[in-house]
Every structure is written in C-alpha cells, then in structure tokens.
Motif scaffolding. Structure first.
Motif, PDB file in Angstrom:
ATOM      1  N   THR A  94       0.832  -1.202   0.000  1.00  0.00           N
ATOM      2  CA  THR A  94       0.000   0.000   0.000  1.00  0.00           C
ATOM      3  C   THR A  94       0.865   1.250   0.000  1.00  0.00           C
ATOM      4  OG1 THR A  94      -1.853  -1.069   1.132  1.00  0.00           O
ATOM      5  CG2 THR A  94      -1.714   1.317   1.310  1.00  0.00           C
ATOM      6  N   TRP A  95       0.407   2.259  -0.751  1.00  0.00           N
ATOM      7  CA  TRP A  95       1.069   3.558  -0.796  1.00  0.00           C
ATOM      8  C   TRP A  95       0.075   4.631  -0.374  1.00  0.00           C
ATOM      9  CZ3 TRP A  95       1.244  -0.244  -4.348  1.00  0.00           C
ATOM     10  CH2 TRP A  95       2.492  -0.811  -4.633  1.00  0.00           C
ATOM     11  N   LEU A  96       0.521   5.579   0.427  1.00  0.00           N
ATOM     12  CA  LEU A  96      -0.308   6.700   0.858  1.00  0.00           C
ATOM     13  C   LEU A  96       0.174   7.971   0.169  1.00  0.00           C
ATOM     14  CD1 LEU A  96      -0.569   5.996   4.702  1.00  0.00           C
ATOM     15  CD2 LEU A  96      -2.180   5.363   2.903  1.00  0.00           C
ATOM     16  N   LEU A  97      -0.765   8.719  -0.397  1.00  0.00           N
ATOM     17  CA  LEU A  97      -0.454   9.952  -1.108  1.00  0.00           C
ATOM     18  C   LEU A  97      -1.034  11.143  -0.364  1.00  0.00           C
ATOM     19  CD1 LEU A  97      -0.468   7.616  -3.298  1.00  0.00           C
ATOM     20  CD2 LEU A  97      -1.019   9.384  -4.957  1.00  0.00           C
ATOM     21  N   SER A  98      -0.225  12.174  -0.211  1.00  0.00           N
ATOM     22  CA  SER A  98      -0.674  13.442   0.352  1.00  0.00           C
ATOM     23  C   SER A  98      -0.291  14.532  -0.639  1.00  0.00           C
ATOM     24  CB  SER A  98      -0.019  13.702   1.706  1.00  0.00           C
ATOM     25  OG  SER A  98      -0.393  14.959   2.219  1.00  0.00           O
TER      26      SER A  98
END
Length: 233
Positions: A94-98
């Motif tokens: 999983t990758w989190l983008l902000s």
C-alpha cells in the motif's frame, strides 16, 4: 473574453464533433488494453470522497478538496488538496499519497494578463510508514502567459523507479490545444510507456514490458494525476 474562449474550447474538447475527445498517445500505448479507474463518490461517481479500483489489481480510497476566493475581480487565492491510499491487491503493498497545490497560490489579474498562481502540484508518497517517493507537476517558468494551454511537466519517483510526466492537451478532432489537459503521459528515457485519460472517462494504458514494480509506480502516478482536484481544473 478569455474565459468565454476557454469555455468554448473546453466544450469543443468534450464533444469533439459529437464524441469524447481522446488524448493523443503513442501508437504503442494506444494499442494496449484500457484499464478503467472506477470511483463511487458523488458528482457522477467522483466527488470529494470515495473508493476506487484501477483495473483488476489496484484499489483504494481518496479524499479531495478545492476552493477558490476572488477579491475585486482581480486578486485570486486558490487552494487544493488530495489524499489517497493505493493498494496492490495481489502483493498487499500500500502507498499513501498526500497531495497539494497545482495552479494555486495567489495570482493577480490585470486586463488580459495574469501573474502568479502557478504553484506546483506535489504528492508526498509513503509506504509502510516510511517515505517512498514524490509526484511533481509544475508549469514552465513564465512571468506572463498569453496562451490557453496550461502545460505542466514533472516526474514521479517511487522506491527508486522514475518516470517523467507531462500533461497532454491535444487529441483527435481538436482544432487547437485545450487549456486543461485531456490526460497525462508517462515516459521512460523519452519513450511514452503509459497514458492516463482524464477527459470524460478515467482510463490507464501501459506497455506490457513494464515490470511489476514499474506497474505499481504507474498505478500510483495514475491516481495522483487522475484524481487530483486542483483549483485550475
């Protein structure tokens, strides 16, 4: 007058002689199967919050917001943001983008000229609680812009894998480039390896020779670009 012209060109881009305007792509990318980005948010399935799937492999959720304020019909302040979680269902990674920015900031309009308002669109990307990379798009450095095409260029780099990214404003049946992009082109060493269509329909195509790790980065880049909600949009 410029706003009216931009609106007319945008409508022509959406209709393109009665059909959806499809972004220009390389023949190699155009030949690949289209993977849909499906969303379940409001506003025809997109909206401010929702979940998404990208093809059969990727899924996630997103939240986005944009606001614009104008004083005296001259000074404008624009703010935009987007957060997303992208998961590879096969690997579980999983990758989190902000994300924030993109045509925002403060600009001053004088007659037909506009100054400022060209802040870059930046996404900080993390994975397993650690920094993993960055997605960046920014306009060419110009003090004064007389044209209608808001061309942006940048890159995505995740876990040591890098692609160049640029907006695409031309498509079949169009008489001239549009102000807002029809989609995004991803390139590796100058060759287009993927395309993300964002005009009317959200689709992704990439070359079959991409590795699984490269596909992951392209998927993250597709969500960062396709689901962005920037004040310039």
């Amino acid at each position: 007058m410029k706003k009216q012209l931009t609106l007319l060109i945008s409508v022509l881009g959406l209709t393109a002689c009665g059909s959806l305007a499809i972004m220009d792509k390389s023949e190699a990318v155009k030949a690949q199967p289209e993977m849909l980005i499906k969303t379940d948010g409001d506003l025809w399935g997109l909206g401010g919050d929702g979940q998404f799937t990208l093809g059969a492999t990727y899924e996630g959720k997103y939240s986005r917001d944009a606001s614009t304020s104008t004083w005296f019909n001259t000074i404008s302040t624009k703010d935009g943001s987007m957060a997303a979680e992208v998961t590879n269902k096969d690997s579980g990674k999983t990758w989190l983008l902000s994300c924030s920015g993109g045509g925002g900031g403060t600009s001053v309009k004088f007659s037909m000229l506009q100054f400022g308002g060209d802040s870059p669109y930046i996404c900080d990307i993390t994975s397993q609680g650690e920094p993993a990379g960055t997605f960046l798009l920014e306009r060419d450095a110009k003090v004064i812009d007389f044209g209608t095409e808001n061309k942006e260029k940048g890159s995505i780099a995740v876990d040591g894998i890098h692609f160049d990214v640029e907006t695409v404003h031309t498509g079949s049946g169009l008489m001239m480039p549009l102000q807002n992009p029809l989609g995004y082109s991803f390139k590796l060493k100058g060759q287009e390896v993927a395309a993300v269509q964002t005009n009317g329909i959200l689709t992704v195509q990439w070359l079959p020779e991409m590795t699984a790790q490269q596909n992951d980065v392209l998927a993250v880049g597709a969500i960062a670009s396709a689901l962005s909600w920037r004040p310039a949009d």
